[in-house]
Design a protein around this motif. Structure first.
Motif, PDB file in Angstrom:
ATOM      1  N   PHE A 224       0.813  -1.212   0.000  1.00  0.00           N
ATOM      2  CA  PHE A 224       0.000   0.000   0.000  1.00  0.00           C
ATOM      3  C   PHE A 224       0.854   1.273   0.000  1.00  0.00           C
ATOM      4  O   PHE A 224       0.435   2.308   0.502  1.00  0.00           O
ATOM      5  N   ASP A 225       2.052   1.179  -0.601  1.00  0.00           N
ATOM      6  CA  ASP A 225       2.937   2.344  -0.706  1.00  0.00           C
ATOM      7  C   ASP A 225       2.737   3.134  -1.994  1.00  0.00           C
ATOM      8  O   ASP A 225       3.357   4.184  -2.179  1.00  0.00           O
ATOM      9  N   LEU A 226       1.901   2.649  -2.893  1.00  0.00           N
ATOM     10  CA  LEU A 226       1.798   3.269  -4.214  1.00  0.00           C
ATOM     11  C   LEU A 226       1.322   4.708  -4.146  1.00  0.00           C
ATOM     12  O   LEU A 226       1.835   5.580  -4.853  1.00  0.00           O
ATOM     13  N   GLU A 227       0.327   4.980  -3.306  1.00  0.00           N
ATOM     14  CA  GLU A 227      -0.191   6.346  -3.220  1.00  0.00           C
ATOM     15  C   GLU A 227       0.885   7.307  -2.724  1.00  0.00           C
ATOM     16  O   GLU A 227       1.017   8.421  -3.238  1.00  0.00           O
ATOM     17  N   LYS A 228       1.671   6.863  -1.751  1.00  0.00           N
ATOM     18  CA  LYS A 228       2.769   7.705  -1.264  1.00  0.00           C
ATOM     19  C   LYS A 228       3.804   7.934  -2.361  1.00  0.00           C
ATOM     20  O   LYS A 228       4.327   9.043  -2.514  1.00  0.00           O
ATOM     21  N   ASP A 229       4.092   6.902  -3.145  1.00  0.00           N
ATOM     22  CA  ASP A 229       5.051   7.044  -4.242  1.00  0.00           C
ATOM     23  C   ASP A 229       4.607   8.133  -5.213  1.00  0.00           C
ATOM     24  O   ASP A 229       5.406   9.001  -5.608  1.00  0.00           O
TER      25      ASP A 229
ATOM     26  N   LYS B 256       4.485  13.834  -7.421  1.00  0.00           N
ATOM     27  CA  LYS B 256       3.786  15.117  -7.532  1.00  0.00           C
ATOM     28  C   LYS B 256       4.608  16.242  -6.911  1.00  0.00           C
ATOM     29  O   LYS B 256       4.775  17.317  -7.508  1.00  0.00           O
ATOM     30  N   ASN B 257       5.151  16.004  -5.729  1.00  0.00           N
ATOM     31  CA  ASN B 257       5.938  17.032  -5.043  1.00  0.00           C
ATOM     32  C   ASN B 257       7.210  17.368  -5.807  1.00  0.00           C
ATOM     33  O   ASN B 257       7.591  18.539  -5.925  1.00  0.00           O
ATOM     34  N   LEU B 258       7.869  16.353  -6.343  1.00  0.00           N
ATOM     35  CA  LEU B 258       9.107  16.576  -7.099  1.00  0.00           C
ATOM     36  C   LEU B 258       8.829  17.336  -8.388  1.00  0.00           C
ATOM     37  O   LEU B 258       9.527  18.305  -8.714  1.00  0.00           O
ATOM     38  N   LEU B 259       7.815  16.921  -9.127  1.00  0.00           N
ATOM     39  CA  LEU B 259       7.501  17.552 -10.405  1.00  0.00           C
ATOM     40  C   LEU B 259       6.995  18.977 -10.224  1.00  0.00           C
ATOM     41  O   LEU B 259       7.204  19.834 -11.089  1.00  0.00           O
ATOM     42  N   GLY B 260       6.355  19.241  -9.102  1.00  0.00           N
ATOM     43  CA  GLY B 260       5.862  20.586  -8.831  1.00  0.00           C
ATOM     44  C   GLY B 260       6.960  21.579  -8.530  1.00  0.00           C
ATOM     45  O   GLY B 260       6.736  22.795  -8.551  1.00  0.00           O
ATOM     46  N   TYR B 261       8.148  21.085  -8.274  1.00  0.00           N
ATOM     47  CA  TYR B 261       9.286  21.953  -7.932  1.00  0.00           C
ATOM     48  C   TYR B 261       9.858  22.630  -9.169  1.00  0.00           C
ATOM     49  O   TYR B 261      10.479  23.691  -9.068  1.00  0.00           O
ATOM     50  N   TYR B 262       9.653  22.042 -10.350  1.00  0.00           N
ATOM     51  CA  TYR B 262      10.251  22.560 -11.581  1.00  0.00           C
ATOM     52  C   TYR B 262       9.170  23.145 -12.494  1.00  0.00           C
ATOM     53  O   TYR B 262       8.089  22.575 -12.656  1.00  0.00           O
ATOM     54  N   GLU B 263       9.500  24.257 -13.125  1.00  0.00           N
ATOM     55  CA  GLU B 263       8.534  24.948 -13.976  1.00  0.00           C
ATOM     56  C   GLU B 263       8.134  24.124 -15.191  1.00  0.00           C
ATOM     57  O   GLU B 263       6.956  24.084 -15.576  1.00  0.00           O
TER      58      GLU B 263
ATOM     59  N   HIS C 273       3.042  20.730 -15.649  1.00  0.00           N
ATOM     60  CA  HIS C 273       1.868  20.156 -16.299  1.00  0.00           C
ATOM     61  C   HIS C 273       1.677  18.678 -15.975  1.00  0.00           C
ATOM     62  O   HIS C 273       0.628  18.096 -16.285  1.00  0.00           O
ATOM     63  N   LEU C 274       2.685  18.070 -15.324  1.00  0.00           N
ATOM     64  CA  LEU C 274       2.584  16.665 -14.958  1.00  0.00           C
ATOM     65  C   LEU C 274       2.063  16.463 -13.538  1.00  0.00           C
ATOM     66  O   LEU C 274       1.858  15.323 -13.104  1.00  0.00           O
ATOM     67  N   VAL C 275       1.837  17.558 -12.816  1.00  0.00           N
ATOM     68  CA  VAL C 275       1.314  17.470 -11.447  1.00  0.00           C
ATOM     69  C   VAL C 275      -0.148  17.038 -11.421  1.00  0.00           C
ATOM     70  O   VAL C 275      -0.505  16.107 -10.681  1.00  0.00           O
TER      71      VAL C 275
ATOM     72  N   CYS D 272      -0.683  13.362 -11.762  1.00  0.00           N
ATOM     73  CA  CYS D 272      -0.339  12.627 -10.539  1.00  0.00           C
ATOM     74  C   CYS D 272      -1.528  12.619  -9.581  1.00  0.00           C
ATOM     75  O   CYS D 272      -1.829  11.594  -8.947  1.00  0.00           O
ATOM     76  N   GLU D 273      -2.204  13.757  -9.471  1.00  0.00           N
ATOM     77  CA  GLU D 273      -3.375  13.840  -8.611  1.00  0.00           C
ATOM     78  C   GLU D 273      -4.469  12.890  -9.093  1.00  0.00           C
ATOM     79  O   GLU D 273      -5.158  12.253  -8.284  1.00  0.00           O
ATOM     80  N   GLU D 274      -4.600  12.785 -10.408  1.00  0.00           N
ATOM     81  CA  GLU D 274      -5.596  11.877 -10.974  1.00  0.00           C
ATOM     82  C   GLU D 274      -5.236  10.424 -10.677  1.00  0.00           C
ATOM     83  O   GLU D 274      -6.108   9.611 -10.345  1.00  0.00           O
ATOM     84  N   VAL D 275      -3.953  10.087 -10.781  1.00  0.00           N
ATOM     85  CA  VAL D 275      -3.512   8.724 -10.481  1.00  0.00           C
ATOM     86  C   VAL D 275      -3.775   8.394  -9.018  1.00  0.00           C
ATOM     87  O   VAL D 275      -4.216   7.275  -8.693  1.00  0.00           O
ATOM     88  N   ILE D 276      -3.516   9.330  -8.125  1.00  0.00           N
ATOM     89  CA  ILE D 276      -3.799   9.111  -6.700  1.00  0.00           C
ATOM     90  C   ILE D 276      -5.279   8.789  -6.503  1.00  0.00           C
ATOM     91  O   ILE D 276      -5.639   7.889  -5.733  1.00  0.00           O
TER      92      ILE D 276
END
Length: 302
Positions: free
Chosen positions: A134-139, A144-151, A155-157, A160-164
């Motif tokens: 059950f670690d997939l959601e955390k992964d 999401k957090n990493l991709l949100g750091y870069y401009e 668009h990939l954030v 990630c929310e949809e996958v969660i």
């Protein structure tokens, strides 16, 4: 090296003719045969777990994973100067070439056969850190957090929310629960660098450091992301071929769809070489949207 060699000979009751370092392992030649001695940068309990994985596969008559040679004290590990080692068989051969259809298909076939055997791990014999169903959601939250750091990856954030959200769907949760009930386990880094093609063309699995009790679709999504980046049609053909050797349930396909919908190749590239290294695998918004649309056909087959 002399003290190390003596320690190996005394621990395993063998006479070494030659010991040579090959990448991250030692090749040991003896009158009885050739062996592989691998050191691990993890706790001893993790190495015991890996040895138990090999024993479980052997019990299920899977012949393409390492075979552990115990010490004279009947232990699957050797400790030398604080480092933990395991002795297994040496597979003569080379890495397969997943750039060819033949070898890639062999890799998918070997993975399906491995997954057929990769269940029934004895209850209570895995460290808590290796139980990850059950670690997939955390992964994906970490993605999401990493991709949100870069401009240029913002668009990939939202995907990630949809996958969660998808990981919380009943069908996906049913697939994860079924894997837990089956005591399934995975290789954890299944791709050509961790496979050896022997002289007969058969593939053997090596390097199980990332193995864990987890959903087997994690392995399949990994090899698909690595070899068919943003190529949904190639992925679908590969899944079809995998299913010739191990049929997937509708919940399995729902879980696989969620994993493939995450922008894992970008995250992996950033972690390995930074954002500049990842530039070559960052899809445009339109390209990623098209990929996700084509990937939806996976659900139509479930």
């Amino acid at each position: 090296m002399t003290d190390f060699r003596t320690s190996i000979e005394e621990t395993y009751g063998m006479r070494i003719r030659e010991i040579r370092r090959v990448k991250d392992v030692f090749r040991i030649r003896t009158p009885q045969g050739t062996y592989c001695l691998k050191g691990y940068d993890v706790q001893a309990e993790d190495v015991f777990y890996i040895a138990r994985v090999f024993a479980c596969l052997n019990d299920r008559r899977f012949t393409r994973s390492p075979k552990v040679y115990p010490t004279t004290a009947h232990s699957p590990i050797m400790v030398h100067q604080g480092s933990v080692y395991m002795l297994t068989n040496w597979v003569h051969g080379r890495q397969p070439d997943f750039g060819t259809t033949t070898d890639l298909r062999k890799g998918l076939r070997a993975l399906a056969r491995f997954h057929t055997a990769a269940e029934g791990f004895p209850a209570g014999e895995a460290p808590a850190s290796r139980i990850r169903y059950f670690d997939l959601e955390k992964d994906v939250s970490d993605y999401k957090n990493l991709l949100g750091y870069y401009e240029n990856t913002g668009h990939l954030v939202p995907p990630c929310e949809e996958v969660i959200h998808w990981l919380r769907e009943p069908a996906v949760l049913a697939a994860i629960t079924a894997e837990q009930q089956a005591s399934a386990f995975i290789h954890g880094d299944y791709n050509y660098p961790n496979l050896i093609k022997d002289k007969r063309g058969k593939l053997h699995l090596i390097d199980f450091e990332n193995s864990s009790l987890h959903v087997r679709m994690k392995d399949l999504s990994h090899i698909l992301h690595r070899n068919f980046t943003w190529n949904a049609s190639g992925m679908l053909r590969a899944v079809e071929y995998y299913q010739r050797h191990r049929q997937l349930s509708a919940p399995d396909l729902s879980l696989l769809h969620a994993l493939l919908s995450a922008p894992y190749p970008v995250v992996r590239s950033i972690k390995i070489g930074g954002i500049q290294s990842a530039a070559r695998v960052i899809p445009s918004p339109a390209r990623f949207m098209q990929y996700r649309k084509e990937l939806g056909a996976l659900l139509a087959t479930s």
